[in-house]
Design a protein around this motif. Sequence first.
Motif: not given
Length: 445
Positions: A76-79, A100-105, A131-137
């Motif tokens: 959903l965050p991608m949309l 930053i993104t790899q550490a967050s995932l 949803f958090v994973v989606g935001l980072v993605t």
Amino acid sequence: MSSGPGADSAPAPTDHHDAPLTTFSSLAVRNYRLFFIGGSISNIGTWMQRIAQDWLVHELTGSATAVGITTALQFLPMLMFGLYGGVLADRFDKRRLLFITQASLGITGLLLGLLTISGHVNVYHVYALAFVVGLVTVVDNPTRQTFVADMVGPRLLPNAVSLNSANFHSARLIGPAVAGVLITAVGGGWAFIVNGLSFSAPIVGLLLMRSGELSRPRRAARKKGQLREGLRYVGSRPDLLWPIVLVGFIGTFGFNFPVWAIAFTDGVFDAGAGSYGLLNSLMGGGSVVGALLAARRGSRRMRFTFAAAAMFSAVLMVASAAPFFWVYAMLMVPLGLTAMTFQVTANAGIQLASDPEMRGRVISLFMMVFMGGTPIGAPVVGWVTDHFGPRVGMLSGGAVCLLATAALAMVLARIGGLRLRIDLRAGRRAVALVPRDPQPLTTTA
């Protein structure tokens, strides 16, 4: 990566202009090789988490709709925010963004693992972390996709995109199988822990890269209207717009494998987590073959992308009628092959057709409709699957994709001044697109 505003766009010094292209040409580039190795490790963990997460939701709820909701929340965050990720990828240092993104995932994987192992997990925890994973993605995906061009240059870009896909889906041969064993032996929580730790590999790879061997594309300056600028750019380019529309249909109604596979495994064939892992591994094997064939073939022609979409849709429809588990399982190989051929050729063609300073926004729009369509499609196909059965759910998804492919192909053919010719005479090509007029409009189809 030592790039800055105003730097000229240039291919990486290791572009190997004189070397003949082979299936693995991009691996001759040191920075890409580090990127590839790090991704190989984290991708195994990612597939472990995907399988364990879907199975955990199924265990907690017993509902295909709940699995669809989890998938939807992750995409959903991608949309909602997909284009913002492209703006950031065009504006900032991609290498630093990837740290930053790899550490967050990795952190999200560890947190879900600890909740599961401690026995405190519930479906709302899974929803929130998905949803958090989606935001980072939203940031990670366009940054990672366009960083490939910085490493290998335009000549090797189609090859590197194909190898990235082969890498991701090679992990599908290992990750689901390991996840199935872990779920059965010690519980899915450990699959989440392993995934979290696996992100240390790409972080180390980024640290070891040589900045001087990365190209320095011009960064987009911070200004108002960059989202609208990206949308206008795509809207003015039929060779970008219509393939992206097709990607949206296929991503929304065709790439809902977890929903259907769990429903078939448990509801149709009365099998367990190990069988679900096997289906993912077989589809991953087909995806690897499709990606490697695309790497070797190097086709960026739009008509090949549309043909792959039609074949994928047809395999979905055939698989929906599989009478036995082993037949369904064997069909996962051509399903993965056609799905990956479509995805790789669409991705590479769209990246190469885009101007470098716009590439982040274009690929983010591509990923937004591809991945962001899932929040719409996954609950819908989950509802159809729950109410009308897995076979109807999968058949309807394939039918929608096939109809969309045919309709959009006709639109592009008309724009390009082409018509469909059917010739059944011996020695002639039976079906072909030919110019409607003596001097047709130029097309990339």
